[in-house]
Design a protein around this motif. Structure first.
Motif, short mmCIF file in Angstrom:
data_model
loop_
_atom_site.label_atom_id
_atom_site.label_comp_id
_atom_site.label_asym_id
_atom_site.label_seq_id
_atom_site.Cartn_x
_atom_site.Cartn_y
_atom_site.Cartn_z
N MET A 59 45.44 56.35 46.23
CA MET A 59 46.28 56.11 45.04
C MET A 59 45.48 55.36 43.99
SD MET A 59 50.16 54.91 45.18
CE MET A 59 50.57 56.12 46.40
N GLU A 60 45.51 55.92 42.83
CA GLU A 60 44.66 55.43 41.76
C GLU A 60 45.00 54.02 41.32
OE1 GLU A 60 41.33 56.17 39.97
OE2 GLU A 60 42.33 57.42 41.44
N ASP A 61 46.25 53.64 41.48
CA ASP A 61 46.71 52.32 41.04
C ASP A 61 45.86 51.19 41.59
OD1 ASP A 61 48.66 53.67 39.89
OD2 ASP A 61 50.30 52.90 41.13
N ARG A 62 45.29 51.45 42.76
CA ARG A 62 44.55 50.38 43.42
C ARG A 62 43.52 49.76 42.50
NH1 ARG A 62 43.49 54.16 47.88
NH2 ARG A 62 45.45 54.14 49.00
N LEU A 63 42.92 50.62 41.69
CA LEU A 63 41.83 50.15 40.86
C LEU A 63 42.25 48.98 39.98
CD1 LEU A 63 39.06 50.35 39.63
CD2 LEU A 63 39.91 52.13 38.16
N TYR A 64 43.45 49.07 39.42
CA TYR A 64 43.83 48.04 38.47
C TYR A 64 44.39 46.81 39.16
CZ TYR A 64 44.63 52.56 36.32
OH TYR A 64 44.54 53.86 35.93
N ASP A 65 44.49 46.87 40.44
CA ASP A 65 45.18 45.80 41.13
C ASP A 65 44.21 44.67 41.41
OD1 ASP A 65 46.95 44.28 42.32
OD2 ASP A 65 47.37 45.58 44.02
N THR A 66 44.22 43.68 40.57
CA THR A 66 43.26 42.60 40.74
C THR A 66 43.70 41.62 41.81
OG1 THR A 66 44.31 41.55 38.86
CG2 THR A 66 42.28 42.73 38.43
N LYS A 67 44.77 41.92 42.50
CA LYS A 67 45.24 41.05 43.58
C LYS A 67 44.46 41.29 44.88
CE LYS A 67 49.24 38.70 42.50
NZ LYS A 67 48.83 38.17 41.21
N ASP A 68 43.95 42.49 45.05
CA ASP A 68 43.23 42.78 46.28
C ASP A 68 41.89 42.05 46.30
OD1 ASP A 68 45.24 44.47 46.88
OD2 ASP A 68 44.07 46.33 46.77
N ILE A 69 41.42 41.76 47.51
CA ILE A 69 40.06 41.24 47.65
C ILE A 69 39.15 42.44 47.89
CG2 ILE A 69 38.53 39.79 49.02
CD1 ILE A 69 41.02 38.06 49.64
N ILE A 70 38.14 42.57 47.04
CA ILE A 70 37.29 43.75 47.15
C ILE A 70 35.87 43.36 47.58
CG2 ILE A 70 38.56 45.20 45.53
CD1 ILE A 70 36.58 44.31 43.36
N TYR A 71 35.17 44.31 48.17
CA TYR A 71 33.79 44.07 48.55
C TYR A 71 32.94 45.29 48.25
CZ TYR A 71 34.63 46.97 52.70
OH TYR A 71 34.93 48.00 53.54
N ALA A 72 31.66 45.05 48.07
CA ALA A 72 30.75 46.18 47.88
C ALA A 72 29.33 45.70 48.14
CB ALA A 72 30.87 46.74 46.47
N LEU A 73 28.52 46.62 48.60
CA LEU A 73 27.10 46.33 48.76
C LEU A 73 26.48 46.34 47.36
CD1 LEU A 73 24.78 46.01 50.82
CD2 LEU A 73 24.49 48.49 50.70
N ALA A 74 25.84 45.24 46.99
CA ALA A 74 25.31 45.13 45.63
C ALA A 74 23.87 45.63 45.55
CB ALA A 74 25.40 43.69 45.15
N THR A 75 23.23 45.77 46.69
CA THR A 75 21.86 46.27 46.72
C THR A 75 21.88 47.72 47.17
OG1 THR A 75 21.77 45.22 48.90
CG2 THR A 75 20.68 44.07 47.08
N PRO A 76 20.79 48.46 46.91
CA PRO A 76 20.82 49.88 47.28
C PRO A 76 20.97 50.07 48.79
CG PRO A 76 18.94 49.38 45.87
CD PRO A 76 19.54 48.09 46.25
#
Lengths: 607, 456
Positions: free
Chosen positions: B1-18
């Motif tokens: 669901m696309e809405d997730r993107l705008y939801d600044t309430k979630d805690i998000i993670y991502a690998l910042a290096t390649p």
């Protein structure tokens, strides 16, 4: 001003709008082309059905009338989808058409602050500013002024009916169209489109052979749609089922060129979910038969409704294919099937309150907005009526969310996406349908009806009592054990229902079946509802990020052209609504949010 | 669901290096209470929770289920309004082994953090006023390059054949959904009774989804390690190569065990991919030694499971080499390695083969590169399915869809009401929609109207 408000039209939307306005204290006038057509069930003699039954109960919970009307006039009752899941079960009732109309008219007549007047509105009157409504002009030349208008013209605006080669300017067979108003609205800049719908033939009961058909009984006991009482006392009549056959299909195929639909005479789009018999035969050529329901139109009438046989073929063809059907060989046609094509107003021109964006205090509801169905019309009429009254009090409108009512889903869909075919409610249109069970409509909506002044104190007390009982039963389950296991945990198992526990927990007998039924479902669906809650939370948060009505989309860099056009047209009230507009993409919504955030920061008192 | 993107309430993670082997990797997390949540998998939760903004905390990421250390890490702490996103956030610096990175990412997912969408960190930074709004256009592009809303854009993201495959499966799920939804939207009497649950179709789709998910080669290789088998005739120099490979690669994890008549196994890593390397008993014309015969059997089984086979041929005895190994040369998993090129100077190396000298180390770089290329290009799979998925996000979506379908199947078997089965089917549709474009309720209705003759 002559009146606080005028309601144009006496159909299912008009009835709810007029009653809501009057009950909320507004001096109201209903203008209808025919007092004898108030609350007429123009098509099938039934109210309710999947998701439509939920709409009726929502109308009732808010303080509308439809539930009472069908409860007083039902002649058969069924709960649909008993085996397919409680979240999508719904009540449906066959109605006595004539008493339905009579009770509707009587209810309006007895309502204080409400007047009825027979005439046809041909134009609306605007204030000097050109953007505020102030009255109407009728066919007989009356100028009647009012602060607010609710337009519920149904299929009558510039309507035309078709039976084969025959056509006539009528909204229903034998009733003249409302000519002039559609043109007047076009001139005032409204976008008007054409839609089409149809109705089957009515045949004489004594000419039918019911022994050749399958009988379809109703459920007993009959249950009320309204939350205001627990029982209804009405007769239960039978319906019958028969089928078309190869011969029927052959007759239709051979004459299909005579249909105004295939000949291109009708330009309006018809509903795909309720196709005419010729549509079914052409599109599903592999089917060797189609089901036909033979339904009584009421008590004390010979007319029977042939559900499933709607058509716009010529009358000689209709007679031929009807007579080819088992049990209908000698059927005497009393009214032919016909198609009707009519003007509708693009609902994207409306706010969520159902007020037009263009003209202040002009509200539009019902089939005029491109919907189909009595229930869909009635729930809009109620919301339009409530909001017209609230606007006269200068109070904010009542907008139901998609998370709390099918009515909310319906209006949001119409206003945000518009419609290209007659819009009918479906459970699959509601993303949170588990929360929209018909038996919980009162919990969801009665407090709202009470807060706008439509529901009396007693109804609130009744609801409070019901909720207390539900809580008590739940506590009883928590504290009771069977074989050392908590009863509430046992009830979560799919194979166990609450009534299995009656022997072990005799106190359960003290509560009505309806209460036990609801607790049973609440417990069983709790896990799934909780799973939805996170989505619902997110949804609600997006709905709460409001967009000011004056927001300047042209000044916003980075929007795609399509999104900018759509946003300017719909003028969504929230970021959530903006995201549902087709053509508005994720990136566009992101930009919109950024701009709103910046705006919020620069004017802190706004946020 | 696309809405997730705008939801600044979630805690998000991502690998910042390649995504690749390196000395270090950085995982970024952001969101309200993100540090507190991170502390639940940190060896020194108190120290992390009490840390001031812009300080470093040393410790271990710990899997709460088995208390195993995932990696020794340093966490950079950014308190509210001070991180890149303008939210409470942290950067976890860990060792750059892909196995470790993958485990760490999965751990964060398990404790309720959400894998960030492309552009999401930047979006939050904009939202919190950390970045100038004039860059809005840029973020629009980043976000729109994502899937769902714009199907055309999604195609840029997904390789054509893969997009087609997932889209096809999504359409099949849509049909299943409509066969259930039609019964929720129309009463029993309106559609002439019940429609049987399409068990076979659901099983079919769910199997295809699993296959696709399994094709997530990097994920698979890192989870299980690639199997590389050195095969060839006796005295071709297999053991010399084996030892050489172990020597050249410093990341030997386990000791050598087994006997030469059986096989020898060792763990090492090539291009960051964990590898199980096997040295096998050599092929030889008919042997009467029963121990050796058994050894040959085992070699056969190993060869069946191999991702890559290094077929060693003795460059000084080309004729015999070819005679003993003719069937293996046909195998697509096979890399033909001509050894002893230091001695066989006149040897002509056929195209596609690699010449080495296990003794001098000549050609080893070429060989290791070829192995890495084979592993990463997945030409090693024995299945016919040439389509492979490329990212963790695709893998997650496919497994989510598959799990939901499985659940729906079980529910249908247990005769759970349709409205609940529909929830699982919707979940599957939503997961696939996140890859090739969301499915609107209108499309479901469309499918119903075109597929079923409905209405009284």
């Amino acid at each position: 001003m002559d009146y606080d408000a005028i309601v144009i039209g006496g159909g299912h939307a008009g009835i709810e709008a007029a009653l809501a306005l009057a009950k909320m204290g507004c001096a109201t006038l209903m203008i209808t082309q025919s007092l004898d057509a108030i609350g007429r069930l123009s098509c099938n003699p039934a109210i309710g059905g999947l998701s439509k039954g939920n709409l009726v109960r929502e109308i009732d919970a808010l303080g509308g009338e439809m539930g009472h009307l069908i409860d007083k006039t039902m002649i058969q009752f069924r709960i649909l989808n008993r085996h397919r899941g409680p979240a999508v079960q719904a009540p449906r009732a066959q109605a006595d058409k004539f008493s339905y109309h009579r009770f509707a008219k009587e209810t309006l007549e007895c309502q204080s602050k409400l007047s009825l007047f027979q005439d046809t509105v041909v134009d609306i009157l605007l204030e000097q500013d050109g953007s505020t409504i102030c009255g109407v002009i009728t066919e007989r030349g009356h100028h009647i002024s009012a602060h607010a208008i609710v337009l519920t013209t149904g299929t009558f605006m510039e309507a035309k009916i078709f039976i084969g080669e025959y056509d006539a300017p009528s909204g229903r067979l034998g009733e003249p169209a409302a000519v002039g108003l559609g043109t007047a609205l076009r001139e005032k800049g409204f976008t008007v489109g054409r839609l089409k719908t149809g109705t089957p033939a009515r045949v004489k009961k004594s000419s039918l052979d019911f022994d050749a058909m399958l009988i379809q009984n109703g459920d007993l006991p009959l249950l009320p749609f309204s939350f205001d009482y627990d029982t209804v006392n009405r007769p239960s009549m039978d319906c019958y089922i028969t089928w078309t056959n190869e011969e029927t299909h052959k007759i239709i195929r051979e004459n299909i060129h005579r249909s105004p639909l295939y000949g291109g005479k009708i330009v309006g789009t018809g509903p795909r979910y309720c196709p005419s018999i010729e549509d079914k035969v052409v599109r599903f050529a592999e089917r060797d038969r189609h089901q036909i329901f033979v339904e009584p139109e009421g008590v004390g009438t010979e007319e029977m409704y042939l559900n499933g046989l709607s058509s716009s073929l010529p009358e000689d063809v209709q007679s031929a294919f009807i007579h080819s059907i088992r049990g209908l060989e000698h059927a005497q046609v009393m009214r032919p099937a016909y198609a009707v094509e009519y003007d509708y107003l693009d609902p994207m021109q409306l706010h969520l309150s159902l007020e037009t964006k263009q003209i202040k205090r002009l509200f539009i509801a019902g089939q005029t907005n491109g919907t189909s169905g009595y229930e869909e019309a009635a729930c809009q009429g109620l919301i339009a009526g409530i909001n017209a009254a609230l606007s006269l009090r200068n109070e904010p409108p009542l907008v139901l969310s998609r998370t709390e009512a099918y009515t909310g889903v319906l209006i949001d869909d119409l206003v945000t996406k518009g419609t290209k075919e007659p819009y009918r409610m479906f459970t699959s249109r509601a993303e949170y349908r588990l929360n929209l069970r018909h038996d919980t409509a009162d919990q969801r909506l009665t407090p709202k009806g009470y807060s706008v002044g439509l529901q009396p104190e007693e109804t609130m007390n009744r609801l409070k009592e019901k909720l207390e009982k539900i809580e008590a039963v739940k506590e009883l389950l928590v504290s009771s054990k069977i074989d050392g296991k908590s009863c509430i945990d046992l009830l979560r198992k799919p194979e166990i229902v609450i009534n299995d526990m009656l022997d072990d927990i005799p106190q359960l007998h003290e509560y009505d079946e309806a209460i036990r039924y609801q607790v049973n479902l609440d417990v069983k669906y709790e896990g799934y509802i909780r799973r939805q809650d996170r989505q619902v939370d997110r949804f609600v948060r997006m709905e709460k990020i409001l967009i000011p009505d004056t927001f300047d989309y042209d000044a916003l860099d980075g929007l795609s052209t399509e999104a900018r056009e759509k946003l300017k047209k719909v003028r969504p009230s929230s970021v959530g609504q903006a995201g549902r507009i087709s053509g508005v993409r994720t990136g566009d919504v992101a930009i919109l949010m950024l701009a709103l955030r910046r705006r919020g920061r620069s004017t802190p008192d706004e946020s | 669901m696309e809405d997730r993107l705008y939801d600044t309430k979630d805690i998000i993670y991502a690998l910042a290096t390649p995504w690749g082997s390196a000395a270090l990797a950085i995982i970024r997390i952001s969101g309200e209470h993100s540090i507190e949540l991170l502390s639940s998998v940190f060896s020194r939760p108190r120290a992390l929770c009490d840390a001031d903004s812009h300080t470093l905390v040393h410790g271990f990421l710990v899997d709460p289920e088995n208390k195993q250390h995932v990696d020794e890490v340093v966490v950079s702490v950014f308190r509210d309004k001070r991180g890149y996103t303008g939210e409470e956030s942290a950067e976890i610096t860990l060792h750059g082994s892909l196995v470790v990175v993958r485990e760490a990412l999965q751990l964060l997912g398990r404790i309720g953090m959400r894998s960030a969408s492309p552009g999401e960190f930047s979006f939050r930074a904009f939202m919190h006023g950390r970045i100038d709004l004039t860059q809005a256009e840029a973020i629009h592009e980043i976000i729109s390059a994502r899937t769902s809303v714009g199907k055309a854009m999604a195609m840029n993201k997904l390789e054509g054949a893969l997009f087609d495959r997932i889209e096809e499966l999504k359409q099949r799920v849509l049909k299943v959904v409509s066969s259930v939804e039609v019964q929720l939207d129309y009463a029993e009497d309106e559609i002439g009774g019940d429609i049987e649950f399409p068990f076979e179709e659901v099983t079919f789709i769910h199997k295809r989804l699993d296959e696709l998910a399994y094709s997530y080669k990097i994920g698979r290789l890192y989870a299980k390690g690639a199997k590389i088998v050195i095969a060839g005739s006796t005295n071709a120099g297999k053991s010399t190569l084996f030892n050489l490979m172990l020597r050249q690669e410093r990341s030997i994890v386990s000791d050598i065990h087994g006997t030469t008549r059986d096989f020898i196994e060792a763990e090492l890593s090539i291009a960051g991919i964990p590898v199980l390397l096997y040295d096998t008993a050599g092929f030889r014309e008919a042997s009467s030694d029963s121990v050796e015969v058994e050894g040959m059997h085992r070699t056969g089984r190993l060869l069946d499971q191999a991702d890559v086979i290094l077929l060693m041929l003795d460059g000084t005895d080309a004729q015999r080499a070819k005679a003993t190994s003719s069937t293996l040369i046909q195998d697509s998993r096979c890399i033909v390695v001509w050894n002893k090129t230091d001695k066989a100077l006149s040897l002509e190396i056929p195209e596609g083969s690699i010449a080495i000298s296990a003794k001098t180390g000549f050609g080893m770089d070429t060989l290791l590169n070829e192995i890495a290329k084979r592993l990463l290009n997945d030409t090693t799979t024995t299945g016919q399915d040439q389509i492979v998925i490329e990212s963790q996000r695709q893998y997650d979506a496919l497994t989510r869809a598959s799990a939901a379908l499985k659940k729906a199947f079980e529910f249908a078997e247990d005769e759970v009401p349709l409205d609940i089965i529909a929830i699982e089917l919707d979940e599957a549709l939503d997961a696939l929609g996140s890859l090739t474009g969301d499915v609107a309720s209108e499309e479901i209705l469309e499918q119903i109207f075109s597929g079923f003759c409905v209405g009284k």
